[in-house]
Design an enzyme around this catalytic site. Structure first.
Site, PDB file in Angstrom:
ATOM      1  CD  GLU A 112      -1.894  -1.503   1.165  1.00 33.46           C
ATOM      2  OE1 GLU A 112      -0.597  -2.540   1.782  1.00 33.46           O
ATOM      3  OE2 GLU A 112      -3.143  -3.338   0.542  1.00 33.46           O
ATOM      4  CG  HIS A 140      -8.516  -7.512   8.908  1.00 32.66           C
ATOM      5  ND1 HIS A 140      -8.668  -8.910   9.341  1.00 32.66           N
ATOM      6  CD2 HIS A 140      -7.629  -7.187   8.540  1.00 32.66           C
ATOM      7  CE1 HIS A 140      -7.256  -9.097   9.337  1.00 32.66           C
ATOM      8  NE2 HIS A 140      -7.046  -8.207   8.468  1.00 32.66           N
TER       9      HIS A 140
END
Ligand SMILES: *[C@@H]1O[C@H](CO)[C@@H](O)[C@H](O)[C@H]1NC(C)=O
Length: 369
Positions: A92, A161
Site C-alpha cells: 500500500e 479488519h
C-alpha cells in the site's frame, strides 16, 4: 507570502464547498423502475467515468485479473486493458504513493484498497502527499485522486479488519470524505469523486455491496452525479432527527419504521458526505424536530457524532428540547466472537431506545444478546 497562501487556500475550500455541481443534483429522484446492487452502482460508475475520460485509471491489489476482491472492477480489465486497470503488488505504501504522483501530473487515479484498514500502510501518502499538496503549492498542483474500498466492520474479521475510519479522515483538511449508503449514492458519489479536482476518500461497506436498491432512470443516466457536501433526507419526520451514514442509514430507517408504530415520527438524514459536513441540512432538521440522535459504527470518542453534536450546540442550541443522544460502536477493539461483535456494534434497537429517550418516552432496559 503566508497571507497569500492562506487566502488562496481558503478561497479554494470555499469554492469547492459551495460551487460543486449543484445544478446536476439536489433533485429528489422517483424510485420506481429498476433495482441495482451497490456493487453494480460502483462498477457502472467506474466504467462510465473511464469511458468518458481517458485520464481515469484504476489500480490496486487484485483489481485486474481477479476482477476485484469484491468484484467491483468486474469486466474493466477486459474493456480498458492493463494500462488502465493496474494490478499492484501487496504494498500500500508503494502504490498509494505511485497514485498520488500520477495525480500530481494530471492523471485521475482511482486507488482501491482491499479494505481501508490496509490503507494505514499508505496513510502518509494520503494525508501528507495528497491532502496537503494543493495548499502547499499555493493551488498550483491539484491532486485529483480517489481512494476507495470497504470501510468499517464486515462480519467476523477481527479487530484489525473492522475499523471505521470516517472520523480519522473526516478530521483532515485537504481531503473530502464520502460514505455512500444506497446504489444511487454509490453511483452519484463515485462519479462526483472521480470528477473532483481534490483527493477524495470514498468509504464503502462490504455488507452493502450485495444489497439492491431501486434506481430511477435519472440515476441510471451516464450524466448522473451527486453534489459533494450535501446530505439527503431519506425520510421526513418532525419528532426527532436521526443522522447516519453508510450501513447505519438502513438501520436508522428500520428504527424509524418501528418508532412510527409508537407515533414517533423520525427524520432520517443520510449524511452521504463526512467532509465537508452538510451542517445546514442537520441544522434545519433539528430546528424542526428539536431532538437529535447521531448514529455511527465507529468508536464513540472524537467521532462523527461528537462533531455533529458540537455543531448543533454551536449553531442551534436554543432549539434543542433534549440532550443529544450519540449511538456509536463500543470503545473496544472489535471482538472476533459473533456474540461479542454484535454487542460492539450499534443495533436497530439501540437507535429506537435512544430516539425514545430523546422524546422522553419510557425505555425498557436493554436485553442481553
Ligand atoms: C444554522 O442555524 C443557525 C440559526 O438559525 C444559523 O445562525 C446558522 O448560520 C446555520 N448554519 C448553517 C450552516 O446553515
Amino acid at each position: 507570502m503566508l497571507r497569500i497562501l492562506n487566502s488562496s487556500a481558503a478561497g479554494r475550500v470555499f469554492k469547492n464547498q459551495v460551487l460543486m455541481p449543484v445544478g446536476l443534483a439536489c433533485r429528489s429522484y422517483s424510485s420506481e423502475a429498476k433495482k441495482m446492487t451497490v456493487r453494480e452502482g460502483l462498477n457502472t460508475a467506474l466504467d462510465e467515468e473511464m469511458a468518458a475520460d481517458p485520464k481515469v485509471f484504476l489500480m490496486g491489489e487484485e483489481v485486474g485479473e481477479y476482477q476485484g476482491a469484491y468484484k467491483i472492477s468486474k469486466g474493466l480489465l477486459q474493456k480498458y486493458g492493463p494500462e488502465r486497470v493496474v494490478d499492484t503488488p501487496i504494498t500500500e505504501a508503494g502504490f498509494t504513493g505511485l497514485g498520488v504522483g500520477a495525480a500530481f501530473y494530471g492523471l485521475k487515479p482511482v486507488v482501491e484498497f482491499m479494505t481501508f484498514n490496509f490503507a494505514m500502510q499508505g496513510i502518509d501518502q494520503i494525508i501528507n502527499s495528497a491532502g496537503k499538496q494543493c495548499y502547499m503549492s499555493a493551488s498550483q498542483i491539484n491532486v485529483p485522486i480517489v481512494f476507495r474500498g470497504p470501510n468499517g466492520a464486515a462480519a467476523g474479521v477481527g479487530a484489525q479488519h473492522s475499523q471505521c475510519y470516517a472520523a480519522w479522515y473526516g478530521q483532515v483538511t485537504g481531503l473530502k470524505v464520502l460514505a455512500p449508503y444506497s446504489s444511487e449514492d454509490a453511483r452519484g458519489l463515485l462519479k462526483a469523486a472521480i470528477r473532483d479536482p481534490d483527493p477524495v476518500i470514498f468509504l464503502e461497506n462490504e455488507i452493502l455491496y450485495g444489497e439492491s436498491f431501486p434506481v430511477s432512470a435519472e440515476v441510471l443516466d451516464a450524466s448522473f452525479c451527486l453534489p459533494i457536501g450535501k446530505a439527503k433526507v431519506e425520510r421526513e419526520g418532525d419528532d426527532v432527527t436521526i443522522t447516519a451514514f453508510s450501513k447505519m442509514v438502513g438501520f436508522a430507517l428500520k428504527a424509524a419504521e418501528i418508532l412510527e408504530k409508537e407515533e414517533i415520527r423520525a427524520e432520517v438524514i443520510n449524511l452521504r458526505c463526512i467532509r465537508p459536513l452538510d451542517r445546514s441540512t442537520i441544522n434545519t432538521s433539528v430546528k424542526k424536530t428539536n431532538r437529535l440522535v447521531t448514529v455511527e459504527e465507529g468508536f464513540p470518542q472524537h467521532g462523527i457524532g461528537a462533531e455533529i453534536c458540537a455543531s448543533v450546540v454551536e449553531e442551534v442550541f436554543e432549539y434543542l428540547d433534549a440532550p443529544v443522544e450519540r449511538i456509536a460502536g463500543a470503545d473496544v477493539p472489535m471482538p472476533y466472537a459473533p456474540n461479542l461483535e454484535r454487542l460492539a456494534l450499534p443495533q436497530i434497537d439501540d437507535i429506537v431506545r435512544a430516539a425514545k429517550r430523546a422524546c422522553y418516552r419510557s425505555v425498557p432496559l436493554a436485553k442481553a444478546a
